[in-house]
Design an enzyme around this catalytic site. Structure first.
Site, PDB file in Angstrom:
ATOM      1  N   SER A 180       9.891  -5.179  15.197  1.00 29.47           N
ATOM      2  CA  SER A 180      10.923  -4.337  14.603  1.00 29.47           C
ATOM      3  C   SER A 180      10.737  -2.888  15.039  1.00 29.47           C
ATOM      4  O   SER A 180       9.608  -2.448  15.303  1.00 29.47           O
ATOM      5  CB  SER A 180      10.786  -4.433  13.082  1.00 29.47           C
ATOM      6  OG  SER A 180      11.479  -3.394  12.459  1.00 29.47           O
ATOM      7  N   LYS A 224       4.435  -5.905  10.459  1.00 38.17           N
ATOM      8  CA  LYS A 224       4.885  -5.988  11.858  1.00 38.17           C
ATOM      9  C   LYS A 224       3.892  -5.278  12.780  1.00 38.17           C
ATOM     10  O   LYS A 224       3.598  -5.745  13.872  1.00 38.17           O
ATOM     11  CB  LYS A 224       6.287  -5.386  12.021  1.00 38.17           C
ATOM     12  CG  LYS A 224       7.379  -6.187  11.323  1.00 38.17           C
ATOM     13  CD  LYS A 224       7.565  -7.559  11.970  1.00 38.17           C
ATOM     14  CE  LYS A 224       8.535  -8.440  11.208  1.00 38.17           C
ATOM     15  NZ  LYS A 224       8.547  -9.835  11.654  1.00 38.17           N
ATOM     16  N   TYR A 279       6.095  -4.202   4.449  1.00 36.40           N
ATOM     17  CA  TYR A 279       6.827  -4.986   5.446  1.00 36.40           C
ATOM     18  C   TYR A 279       6.588  -4.421   6.853  1.00 36.40           C
ATOM     19  O   TYR A 279       6.214  -5.145   7.782  1.00 36.40           O
ATOM     20  CB  TYR A 279       8.333  -4.993   5.129  1.00 36.40           C
ATOM     21  CG  TYR A 279       9.174  -5.379   6.328  1.00 36.40           C
ATOM     22  CD1 TYR A 279       9.241  -6.706   6.743  1.00 36.40           C
ATOM     23  CD2 TYR A 279       9.863  -4.421   7.067  1.00 36.40           C
ATOM     24  CE1 TYR A 279       9.973  -7.057   7.872  1.00 36.40           C
ATOM     25  CE2 TYR A 279      10.598  -4.760   8.184  1.00 36.40           C
ATOM     26  CZ  TYR A 279      10.654  -6.082   8.583  1.00 36.40           C
ATOM     27  OH  TYR A 279      11.368  -6.417   9.698  1.00 36.40           O
TER      28      TYR A 279
HETATM   29  N1  UFG Z   1      22.442   2.235   3.667  1.00 37.46           N
HETATM   30  C1  UFG Z   1      23.319   2.846   2.793  1.00 37.46           C
HETATM   31  N2  UFG Z   1      23.804   2.106   1.758  1.00 37.46           N
HETATM   32  C2  UFG Z   1      23.443   0.816   1.543  1.00 37.46           C
HETATM   33  C3  UFG Z   1      22.546   0.214   2.453  1.00 37.46           C
HETATM   34  C4  UFG Z   1      22.061   0.950   3.500  1.00 37.46           C
HETATM   35  O1  UFG Z   1      23.676   4.027   2.940  1.00 37.46           O
HETATM   36  O2  UFG Z   1      23.889   0.204   0.577  1.00 37.46           O
HETATM   37  C5  UFG Z   1      21.934   3.015   4.808  1.00 37.46           C
HETATM   38  C6  UFG Z   1      20.434   3.158   4.795  1.00 37.46           C
HETATM   39  O3  UFG Z   1      20.048   4.221   3.966  1.00 37.46           O
HETATM   40  C7  UFG Z   1      20.144   3.367   6.273  1.00 37.46           C
HETATM   41  C8  UFG Z   1      21.214   2.529   6.975  1.00 37.46           C
HETATM   42  O4  UFG Z   1      22.235   2.322   6.003  1.00 37.46           O
HETATM   43  O5  UFG Z   1      20.332   4.705   6.593  1.00 37.46           O
HETATM   44  C9  UFG Z   1      20.717   1.189   7.442  1.00 37.46           C
HETATM   45  O6  UFG Z   1      20.031   0.560   6.375  1.00 37.46           O
HETATM   46  P1  UFG Z   1      19.596  -0.984   6.389  1.00 37.46           P
HETATM   47  O7  UFG Z   1      19.004  -1.291   5.048  1.00 37.46           O
HETATM   48  O8  UFG Z   1      20.741  -1.823   6.832  1.00 37.46           O
HETATM   49  O9  UFG Z   1      18.491  -1.089   7.541  1.00 37.46           O
HETATM   50  P2  UFG Z   1      17.156  -0.210   7.768  1.00 37.46           P
HETATM   51  O10 UFG Z   1      17.455   0.728   8.874  1.00 37.46           O
HETATM   52  O11 UFG Z   1      16.631   0.309   6.491  1.00 37.46           O
HETATM   53  O12 UFG Z   1      16.165  -1.300   8.364  1.00 37.46           O
HETATM   54  C10 UFG Z   1      15.364  -2.101   7.544  1.00 37.46           C
HETATM   55  C11 UFG Z   1      14.004  -2.216   8.202  1.00 37.46           C
HETATM   56  C12 UFG Z   1      14.089  -3.010   9.471  1.00 37.46           C
HETATM   57  C13 UFG Z   1      14.654  -4.320   9.184  1.00 37.46           C
HETATM   58  C14 UFG Z   1      15.994  -4.132   8.564  1.00 37.46           C
HETATM   59  C15 UFG Z   1      16.574  -5.462   8.201  1.00 37.46           C
HETATM   60  O13 UFG Z   1      13.515  -0.931   8.445  1.00 37.46           O
HETATM   61  O14 UFG Z   1      12.812  -3.209  10.032  1.00 37.46           O
HETATM   62  O15 UFG Z   1      15.901  -3.352   7.384  1.00 37.46           O
HETATM   63  O16 UFG Z   1      15.832  -6.077   7.212  1.00 37.46           O
HETATM   64  F1  UFG Z   1      14.756  -5.057  10.306  1.00 37.46           F
END
Ligand code: UFG
Length: 343
Positions: free
Chosen positions: A128, A157, A153
């Site tokens: 990841s 990784k 998590y």
């Molecule tokens: N976000 C929102 N509102 C939400 C959900 C997310 O604004 O309801 C924002 C988050 O703050 C972030 C972006 O959207 O800025 C992406 O968020 P995600 O939760 O979709 O994904 P992340 O970048 O947090 O990634 C995380 C882990 C990864 C993993 C991925 C999927 O860091 O390693 O989730 O599980 F692969």
């Protein structure tokens, strides 16, 4: 011509199922091992409806060494393993760290031991972009320093990559490709398989589609004061089937002995960063559906911005993310509507 047998752990999960489709479409025989903790048997029907073939399936937890050993005995001709099976919710990992370390690391230890014991040397590992934390330089390249993880998590990784490195150092027969995923989104164009979040989605896109269809009243945009052009956080969203195709290429590379070192790393991203607000805008443009939103504070543990430099994967693997943001968001929306019709 019949191609080799590939063991896919976590093969009924989100990225796993899309990868099984690509493997079968390329003629590989697939055996899925999954404990169904975060997926369902119906996924096998979805795979069969796309590829015309139901893969072999064993309901097994990869942490169960004797059950896993039975698989290596039963299918003596496994040529490569793609190891997806893992717990992946960042927030949950903070609440239940030991469960995360056990699930994500014991399963890997079992697989590496069995690979050595049964002379099955090829491993594609699901890693990841979390391993980079907040990179100092963007876009991030594979040789960027691995920074202290911000969640158990993420730590699993990082530790997993180290475990694989040390195992390969000790057993020179072993070879592995660790694929560092950026943010996978979307569903197969057939809408026969897609992302099936457990309960309230943590990830952005399933939350967006559930809001658009009326399951959630509004999306909370986490953070408006990041050092980005519009203040919301930036990620590199990659279409899940593009990501899946890279696994087929990685398997081929291992089987044909083309990987240069024992362990190789590749960024799987598009190279383009999009802010949360840009994603919402793209979604509304692509689907014509409005997404109610509320700007709230930052989510704990989130990094500000990350996007990939995918040029190493582009040149070495001959792989490129091809699907546009608009097209990938449309598949996510088609999938959400298909889920509604199934209910
Ligand atoms: N976000 C929102 N509102 C939400 C959900 C997310 O604004 O309801 C924002 C988050 O703050 C972030 C972006 O959207 O800025 C992406 O968020 P995600 O939760 O979709 O994904 P992340 O970048 O947090 O990634 C995380 C882990 C990864 C993993 C991925 C999927 O860091 O390693 O989730 O599980 F692969």
């Amino acid at each position: 011509m019949k191609k080799e047998k590939i063991l896919v752990t976590g093969g009924t999960g989100y990225i796993g199922s899309h990868t099984v489709v690509e493997l079968q479409n390329n003629g590989y025989e697939v055996i899925i091992v999954d404990n169904l903790s975060n997926s369902s048997l119906e996924v096998l029907d979805g795979i069969a409806s796309i590829t015309g073939k139901k893969p072999d399936f064993e309901q097994i937890d990869c942490c169960d060494m004797s059950a896993m050993e039975r698989i290596f005995n039963q299918y003596s001709d496994i040529k490569a393993i793609i190891h997806f099976a893992a717990s992946k919710a960042v927030g949950e990992s903070v609440e239940k760290p030991l469960m995360y370390y056990r699930n994500n690391l014991v399963s890997l230890l079992n697989i590496l031991e069995l690979m050595s014991k049964y002379n099955c040397p090829n491993l594609v590992f699901s890693s990841s972009c979390t391993v980079y934390g907040q990179p100092d330089k963007l876009p991030v390249t594979e040789d960027a320093p691995v920074k202290a993880a911000t969640s158990p998590y993420g730590n699993t990784k990082q530790i997993a990559e180290e475990i694989i490195r040390d195992a390969i150092h000790a057993d020179k027969n072993l070879k592995s490709i660790a694929l560092r995923y950026f943010n996978p989104v979307g569903a197969h164009p057939s809408a026969a398989i897609g992302e099936l979040p457990n309960g309230i989605p943590n990830n952005l896109i399933p939350f967006v589609t559930q809001t658009a269809i009326g399951i959630r009243s509004r999306l909370r945009v986490f953070g408006s004061d990041y050092n980005t052009p519009d203040g919301s956080a930036i990620r590199d969203y990659i279409y899940v089937s593009d990501l899946a195709k890279a696994h087929v290429i990685a398997v081929e590379r291992l089987l044909e002995n083309r990987n240069r070192k024992g362990l190789e790393f590749f960024n799987l991203g598009t190279g383009r960063g999009l802010s949360v607000l840009e994603v919402l805008n793209e979604f509304e443009k692509a689907t014509g559906v409005k997404v109610e939103r509320e700007i709230v504070g930052r989510r704990e543990g989130d990094i500000e911005k990350v996007w990939a430099d995918p040029s190493w994967a582009n040149s070495e693997l001959g792989w490129k993310a091809e699907t546009s943001v608009s097209a990938m968001l449309q598949t996510a929306w088609t999938w959400e509507k298909a889920l509604k019709n199934k209910k």
